[in-house]
Motif scaffolding. Structure first.
Motif, PDB file in Angstrom:
ATOM      1  N   THR A 108     -94.240 -74.590 -64.934  1.00  0.00           N
ATOM      2  CA  THR A 108     -94.533 -75.269 -63.665  1.00  0.00           C
ATOM      3  C   THR A 108     -93.877 -74.540 -62.503  1.00  0.00           C
ATOM      4  OG1 THR A 108     -94.652 -77.373 -64.844  1.00  0.00           O
ATOM      5  CG2 THR A 108     -94.428 -77.491 -62.468  1.00  0.00           C
ATOM      6  N   ASN A 109     -92.646 -74.113 -62.676  1.00  0.00           N
ATOM      7  CA  ASN A 109     -91.955 -73.362 -61.615  1.00  0.00           C
ATOM      8  C   ASN A 109     -92.660 -72.037 -61.325  1.00  0.00           C
ATOM      9  OD1 ASN A 109     -90.025 -75.305 -61.130  1.00  0.00           O
ATOM     10  ND2 ASN A 109     -88.532 -74.415 -62.542  1.00  0.00           N
ATOM     11  N   ARG A 110     -93.141 -71.365 -62.369  1.00  0.00           N
ATOM     12  CA  ARG A 110     -93.873 -70.105 -62.157  1.00  0.00           C
ATOM     13  C   ARG A 110     -95.167 -70.371 -61.381  1.00  0.00           C
ATOM     14  NH1 ARG A 110     -97.768 -66.803 -64.286  1.00  0.00           N
ATOM     15  NH2 ARG A 110     -97.334 -64.577 -64.158  1.00  0.00           N
ATOM     16  N   PHE A 111     -95.872 -71.436 -61.753  1.00  0.00           N
ATOM     17  CA  PHE A 111     -97.093 -71.789 -61.041  1.00  0.00           C
ATOM     18  C   PHE A 111     -96.808 -72.074 -59.570  1.00  0.00           C
ATOM     19  CE2 PHE A 111     -99.972 -75.265 -59.663  1.00  0.00           C
ATOM     20  CZ  PHE A 111    -101.146 -74.543 -59.623  1.00  0.00           C
ATOM     21  N   ILE A 112     -95.761 -72.806 -59.285  1.00  0.00           N
ATOM     22  CA  ILE A 112     -95.394 -73.127 -57.901  1.00  0.00           C
ATOM     23  C   ILE A 112     -95.020 -71.860 -57.138  1.00  0.00           C
ATOM     24  CG2 ILE A 112     -93.665 -74.299 -56.479  1.00  0.00           C
ATOM     25  CD1 ILE A 112     -93.705 -76.561 -58.582  1.00  0.00           C
ATOM     26  N   ASP A 113     -94.283 -70.944 -57.772  1.00  0.00           N
ATOM     27  CA  ASP A 113     -93.909 -69.688 -57.108  1.00  0.00           C
ATOM     28  C   ASP A 113     -95.130 -68.845 -56.759  1.00  0.00           C
ATOM     29  OD1 ASP A 113     -91.215 -70.293 -57.177  1.00  0.00           O
ATOM     30  OD2 ASP A 113     -90.822 -69.169 -59.024  1.00  0.00           O
ATOM     31  N   VAL A 114     -96.054 -68.732 -57.694  1.00  0.00           N
ATOM     32  CA  VAL A 114     -97.267 -67.950 -57.432  1.00  0.00           C
ATOM     33  C   VAL A 114     -98.106 -68.628 -56.346  1.00  0.00           C
ATOM     34  CG1 VAL A 114     -99.409 -67.075 -58.462  1.00  0.00           C
ATOM     35  CG2 VAL A 114     -97.278 -66.914 -59.724  1.00  0.00           C
ATOM     36  N   ALA A 115     -98.152 -69.952 -56.351  1.00  0.00           N
ATOM     37  CA  ALA A 115     -98.884 -70.668 -55.306  1.00  0.00           C
ATOM     38  C   ALA A 115     -98.256 -70.409 -53.941  1.00  0.00           C
ATOM     39  CB  ALA A 115     -98.900 -72.159 -55.612  1.00  0.00           C
ATOM     40  N   ARG A 116     -96.944 -70.357 -53.870  1.00  0.00           N
ATOM     41  CA  ARG A 116     -96.268 -70.063 -52.592  1.00  0.00           C
ATOM     42  C   ARG A 116     -96.560 -68.637 -52.140  1.00  0.00           C
ATOM     43  NH1 ARG A 116     -90.677 -73.085 -54.112  1.00  0.00           N
ATOM     44  NH2 ARG A 116     -91.360 -75.178 -53.523  1.00  0.00           N
ATOM     45  N   GLN A 117     -96.587 -67.704 -53.091  1.00  0.00           N
ATOM     46  CA  GLN A 117     -96.919 -66.323 -52.740  1.00  0.00           C
ATOM     47  C   GLN A 117     -98.338 -66.227 -52.192  1.00  0.00           C
ATOM     48  OE1 GLN A 117     -96.331 -63.876 -56.182  1.00  0.00           O
ATOM     49  NE2 GLN A 117     -94.143 -64.338 -56.336  1.00  0.00           N
ATOM     50  N   MET A 118     -99.246 -66.945 -52.831  1.00  0.00           N
ATOM     51  CA  MET A 118    -100.623 -66.924 -52.370  1.00  0.00           C
ATOM     52  C   MET A 118    -100.743 -67.561 -50.988  1.00  0.00           C
ATOM     53  SD  MET A 118    -103.949 -67.600 -54.670  1.00  0.00           S
ATOM     54  CE  MET A 118    -104.084 -69.357 -54.614  1.00  0.00           C
ATOM     55  N   GLU A 119    -100.007 -68.630 -50.753  1.00  0.00           N
ATOM     56  CA  GLU A 119    -100.017 -69.264 -49.433  1.00  0.00           C
ATOM     57  C   GLU A 119     -99.482 -68.306 -48.374  1.00  0.00           C
ATOM     58  OE1 GLU A 119     -98.437 -73.354 -47.285  1.00  0.00           O
ATOM     59  OE2 GLU A 119     -97.372 -72.592 -49.040  1.00  0.00           O
ATOM     60  N   ALA A 120     -98.403 -67.598 -48.698  1.00  0.00           N
ATOM     61  CA  ALA A 120     -97.842 -66.630 -47.755  1.00  0.00           C
ATOM     62  C   ALA A 120     -98.852 -65.509 -47.466  1.00  0.00           C
ATOM     63  CB  ALA A 120     -96.549 -66.046 -48.311  1.00  0.00           C
ATOM     64  N   PHE A 121     -99.569 -65.071 -48.495  1.00  0.00           N
ATOM     65  CA  PHE A 121    -100.588 -64.040 -48.318  1.00  0.00           C
ATOM     66  C   PHE A 121    -101.659 -64.498 -47.333  1.00  0.00           C
ATOM     67  CE2 PHE A 121    -104.767 -62.458 -49.628  1.00  0.00           C
ATOM     68  CZ  PHE A 121    -104.600 -61.095 -49.444  1.00  0.00           C
ATOM     69  N   PHE A 122    -102.164 -65.728 -47.523  1.00  0.00           N
ATOM     70  CA  PHE A 122    -103.213 -66.220 -46.629  1.00  0.00           C
ATOM     71  C   PHE A 122    -102.683 -66.475 -45.222  1.00  0.00           C
ATOM     72  CE2 PHE A 122    -105.447 -67.334 -50.621  1.00  0.00           C
ATOM     73  CZ  PHE A 122    -106.594 -66.608 -50.379  1.00  0.00           C
ATOM     74  N   LEU A 123    -101.443 -66.904 -45.101  1.00  0.00           N
ATOM     75  CA  LEU A 123    -100.865 -67.084 -43.765  1.00  0.00           C
ATOM     76  C   LEU A 123    -100.722 -65.747 -43.039  1.00  0.00           C
ATOM     77  CD1 LEU A 123     -98.177 -69.839 -44.416  1.00  0.00           C
ATOM     78  CD2 LEU A 123    -100.287 -70.053 -43.084  1.00  0.00           C
TER      79      LEU A 123
END
Length: 178
Positions: A48-63
């Motif tokens: 779950t923590n890995r999924f959340i980290d990758v989701a944050r990276q993807m959010e940063a990419f789109f921002l």
């Protein structure tokens, strides 16, 4: 975590893998394998923590991409804002039309109630003599009728005659939709 996304080169694939690993750890049922509850909880927490980290990276990419678009092409940002405003105006106009139609239903319901009250309160002497007497006493002549509450309801040849108060209003007091 950032180095693994750079090695793959595709953040979306890594996000999908992390999501599938998270779901797998939550849905696998192996009660007879000898693993205890703490190990399962640790694995679920890790995925779950890995999924959340990758989701944050993807959010940063789109921002970052959104920031680049807004600085390099500000007209696109304005077009997006205009489209959002148009959508909001259309939604609000739709809501206003809905309220106007409901208001018309309530007006029709109230006029039916007032007309029925006038029919039920007429004198025994007859319709025409009772109406004329009421109109003359209210000072209205032959064009309309005054209800005791002070509301004037126009009476004319085009006014529909309803079947009574009970037929137009259900027991709970809300007009029927047709």
């Amino acid at each position: 975590m950032a180095s693994s996304s750079n090695e793959n080169g595709n953040l979306m694939d890594e996000f999908e893998e992390a999501f599938q690993a998270c779901l797998l750890s939550l849905t696998k049922s192996e009660p007879n394998t000898g693993t205890n509850k703490d190990e399962i909880e640790l694995e679920v927490q890790k995925t779950t923590n890995r999924f959340i980290d990758v989701a944050r990276q993807m959010e940063a990419f789109f921002l970052q991409k959104r920031f680049l678009v807004s600085t390099l092409k500000p007209d696109m940002l304005i077009k997006d804002e205009n489209q959002d405003l148009r959508n909001e105006i259309a939604r609000k106009e739709q809501l206003l039309n809905k309220h106007y139609s409901r208001l018309e239903e309530w007006k029709a319901c109230l006029s039916d109630i007032q007309a029925n009250q006038g029919v039920h309160n007429r004198p025994i002497g007859g319709v025409s003599s009772g109406m004329a007497a009421m109109n003359e006493s209210a000072g209205m002549g032959a064009t309309g009728m005054s209800i005791p509450g002070g509301l004037n309801i126009p009476q004319g040849p085009n006014r529909p005659v309803s079947g009574g108060m009970i037929s137009s209003i259900p027991a709970y007091g809300v007009p029927r939709r047709f």
